[in-house]
Design an enzyme around this catalytic site. Structure first.
Site, PDB file in Angstrom:
ATOM      1  N   THR A 155      13.722 -18.531 -35.791  1.00 26.18           N
ATOM      2  CA  THR A 155      13.965 -20.138 -35.420  1.00 26.18           C
ATOM      3  C   THR A 155      14.917 -20.149 -33.958  1.00 26.18           C
ATOM      4  O   THR A 155      16.277 -19.561 -33.742  1.00 26.18           O
ATOM      5  CB  THR A 155      13.955 -21.147 -36.838  1.00 26.18           C
ATOM      6  N   HIS A 156      15.389 -21.103 -33.423  1.00 24.45           N
ATOM      7  CA  HIS A 156      16.426 -21.308 -32.509  1.00 24.45           C
ATOM      8  C   HIS A 156      15.844 -20.468 -31.418  1.00 24.45           C
ATOM      9  O   HIS A 156      16.625 -20.448 -30.560  1.00 24.45           O
ATOM     10  CB  HIS A 156      17.252 -22.616 -32.932  1.00 24.45           C
ATOM     11  N   SER A 277       6.941  -7.347  -6.652  1.00 20.23           N
ATOM     12  CA  SER A 277       8.813  -8.164  -5.178  1.00 20.23           C
ATOM     13  C   SER A 277       8.435  -7.362  -3.726  1.00 20.23           C
ATOM     14  O   SER A 277       8.153  -6.270  -3.357  1.00 20.23           O
ATOM     15  CB  SER A 277       9.525  -8.382  -5.645  1.00 20.23           C
ATOM     16  N   LYS A 283      11.232  -4.848  -9.728  1.00 19.21           N
ATOM     17  CA  LYS A 283      10.379  -5.563 -10.338  1.00 19.21           C
ATOM     18  C   LYS A 283       8.686  -5.608 -10.538  1.00 19.21           C
ATOM     19  O   LYS A 283       8.101  -4.771  -9.853  1.00 19.21           O
ATOM     20  CB  LYS A 283      10.288  -7.149  -9.085  1.00 19.21           C
ATOM     21  N   GLU A 290       2.420 -15.973 -16.332  1.00 18.39           N
ATOM     22  CA  GLU A 290       3.509 -17.423 -15.425  1.00 18.39           C
ATOM     23  C   GLU A 290       2.633 -18.526 -14.987  1.00 18.39           C
ATOM     24  O   GLU A 290       2.754 -19.379 -14.852  1.00 18.39           O
ATOM     25  CB  GLU A 290       4.613 -16.961 -14.622  1.00 18.39           C
ATOM     26  N   TYR A 317     -21.641 -49.641 -16.639  1.00 15.40           N
ATOM     27  CA  TYR A 317     -20.716 -48.948 -14.943  1.00 15.40           C
ATOM     28  C   TYR A 317     -19.960 -49.458 -14.025  1.00 15.40           C
ATOM     29  O   TYR A 317     -20.183 -50.707 -13.513  1.00 15.40           O
ATOM     30  CB  TYR A 317     -22.262 -48.149 -14.511  1.00 15.40           C
ATOM     31  N   GLN A 322     -16.599 -42.172 -11.298  1.00 16.96           N
ATOM     32  CA  GLN A 322     -17.271 -41.308 -10.193  1.00 16.96           C
ATOM     33  C   GLN A 322     -15.951 -40.588 -10.228  1.00 16.96           C
ATOM     34  O   GLN A 322     -16.680 -38.795  -9.999  1.00 16.96           O
ATOM     35  CB  GLN A 322     -17.827 -41.877  -9.011  1.00 16.96           C
TER      36      GLN A 322
HETATM   37  N1  ARG Z   1     -22.657 -40.877  -8.287  1.00 15.78           N
HETATM   38  C1  ARG Z   1     -22.370 -41.804  -9.261  1.00 15.78           C
HETATM   39  C2  ARG Z   1     -21.563 -41.466 -10.742  1.00 15.78           C
HETATM   40  O1  ARG Z   1     -20.393 -40.038 -10.069  1.00 15.78           O
HETATM   41  C3  ARG Z   1     -24.087 -42.321  -9.655  1.00 15.78           C
HETATM   42  C4  ARG Z   1     -24.143 -43.235 -10.747  1.00 15.78           C
HETATM   43  C5  ARG Z   1     -23.995 -44.357  -9.593  1.00 15.78           C
HETATM   44  N2  ARG Z   1     -23.879 -45.293  -9.817  1.00 15.78           N
HETATM   45  C6  ARG Z   1     -24.444 -46.787  -9.212  1.00 15.78           C
HETATM   46  N3  ARG Z   1     -24.568 -48.166  -9.905  1.00 15.78           N
HETATM   47  N4  ARG Z   1     -23.762 -46.715  -7.613  1.00 15.78           N
HETATM   48  O2  ARG Z   1     -21.029 -42.211 -10.409  1.00 15.78           O
END
Ligand code: ARG
Length: 457
Positions: A155-156, A277, A283, A290, A317, A322
């Site tokens: 611990t520590h 190394s 080494k 790492e 959307y 994207q």
């Molecule tokens: N390439 C777009 C994405 O990865 C697909 C969807 C595109 N839709 C749109 N309304 N432009 O999100």
């Protein structure tokens, strides 16, 4: 060439705008999910009488042809296409004619991309889980090999109490089991279908979203179309699961780096998993460990990147979304590579029990046991604790350890001491008297191993 979406505009865009807008460079890896999704969509359209069965057959065959040509290398992805969805639809229409233009009825790229990503990540979760299981089993095998090998527990980073190397390794097996469990949980929440949410509001066609979802192996559907197209929680969840896996691997890596240093020399890594190394001939560097430790940084970055991208996006959307893919793909690729390399590194790692034992013998790691010895003989723990501390201080002054401190000196601190004190501070007995469930005694480690192997089945 004018875009497929030309109409409202002439669809002629600057090259720099196309390059900036295109996602094909990173979303083409979802070609299979895109094609399978489209096949299910064609089947649903036919089932609902929106297209004819004959048309669905043409679409399905066309899509199957594209899939096999892409896999065989006969067809390659056009890197100037806007995205994988547009590419597949374009090739399909070139190959099967006008029927191809019917495929996009009652869907939008917004629900299509959400579908593809869920399908793709579902597969990724499976393969990450498989790799986690493999690593857990490798770690468990190592633990069995060293179930009675005594080392200092810390611990520590100060020597605290003796444990076995097997017990220490099994702590990592537990973390990996939780990682698998966490991924399964994410997979369960992820496995609902967004397709049929369409652009954002659903559709006027009488579709059957549940039929399509079932065909694609989903457990259900997203119940709100706005949420269906704008939810990326599953990607953020997966990224946080992967971040936790990487955090575990990085703690393990750090210990391996320490253990393989000359200061500890508890383990020897195989030459196959170390580097030299270019200037220092002596080494042998634990580069794999790492690098894994280092790669945690990029995975945390992937998680923060996605969370930050999603923050403040209004429904539904938006093109910002994207940006979801590269981060989550990078994290999946990274964790899979790290898990593979870790398996090999641990499988070939050898402990050096003499060095572990020597380190365990030098740090008054049995002082708690000395106190417990007096407690068993009737002394209150706080008093026993104080006396044991004074004995340790005296030993340090005299250059002794508890095992070599003479009995007459012990007796100066308490009449309760007799010859049996040497048995109490013996490292093997310190370990094997820790019989509480989950403790470090050999029998307990054996139980942990059996339990984990059972769960892995
Ligand atoms: N390439 C777009 C994405 O990865 C697909 C969807 C595109 N839709 C749109 N309304 N432009 O999100």
């Amino acid at each position: 060439m004018a875009k497929m979406w030309a109409g409202r505009t002439d669809g002629v865009t600057e090259k720099i705008a196309d390059d900036f807008n295109s996602s094909i460079a990173f979303d083409s890896r979802m070609y299979k999910e895109d094609i399978c999704g489209s096949m299910a969509h064609a089947a649903m359209l036919a089932k609902c009488g929106i297209i004819t069965d004959a048309e669905a057959d043409v679409l399905t065959e066309g899509l199957a042809g594209i899939l096999s040509d892409l896999e065989s290398g006969k067809l390659s992805v056009d890197m100037t296409a806007e995205d994988i969805h547009m590419f597949v639809e374009q090739v399909l229409t070139e190959r099967v004619g006008d029927v191809g233009k019917k495929l996009h009825t009652a869907r939008s790229r917004n629900d299509q991309v959400a579908l593809d990503l869920r399908l793709y990540l579902r597969g990724e979760i499976n393969s990450i889980c498989e790799k986690l299981k493999r690593l857990t089993s490798v770690v468990t095998d190592k633990a069995e090999e060293y179930k009675a090998t005594i080392m200092p527990g810390y611990t520590h980073l100060q020597r605290a109490q003796p444990v076995t190397f097997g017990h220490h390794l099994m702590a990592y097996a537990m973390m990996l089991l939780r990682d698998i469990d966490r991924l399964s949980d994410t997979a369960r929440r992820m496995n609902v279908s967004p397709i049929g949410s369409c652009a954002l509001a659903g559709t006027t066609y009488s579709t059957d979203r549940r039929f399509e979802a079932e065909k694609l192996g989903f457990d259900g559907i997203c119940l709100n179309s706005l949420d269906g197209v704008s939810d990326r929680d599953y990607a953020a969840e997966l990224l946080s699961d992967i971040s936790i896996i990487m955090m575990h691997l990085s703690r393990f890596s750090e210990e391996i780096v320490l253990w393989s240093s000359w200061e500890f020399k508890f383990v020897e890594l195989s030459d196959a998993y170390t580097t030299g190394s270019s200037i220092m001939p002596q080494k042998k560097n634990p580069d794999m460990a790492e690098l894994v430790r280092g790669k945690v940084g990029r995975v945390y970055g992937d998680l923060m990147g996605l969370l930050t991208t999603l923050k403040g996006i209004p429904l539904a959307y938006n093109k910002d979304m994207q940006e979801d893919k590269e981060s989550v793909f990078d994290a999946c690729d990274t964790v899979k590579m790290c898990l593979d390399v870790f398996c090999g590194m641990i499988e070939t790692m050898k402990a050096i029990p003499e060095n572990m034992r020597k380190a365990a013998g030098g740090g008054f790691i049995n002082a708690t046991d000395l106190a417990d010895y007096l407690v068993v003989k009737g002394m209150p723990f706080r008093t026993a604790y104080k006396i044991s501390g004074s004995i340790v201080a005296q030993c340090i002054k005299e250059g002794k350890v508890l095992e070599t401190f003479p009995l007459e000196s012990y007796k100066e601190y308490s009449e309760l001491f007799d010859e049996s004190v040497y048995g109490a501070v013996d490292l093997d007995s310190c370990v094997n008297r820790r019989i509480s469930e989950g403790g470090t005694c050999v029998a307990s480690v054996e139980r942990q191993i059996a339990e984990v192997r059972d769960l892995l089945k």
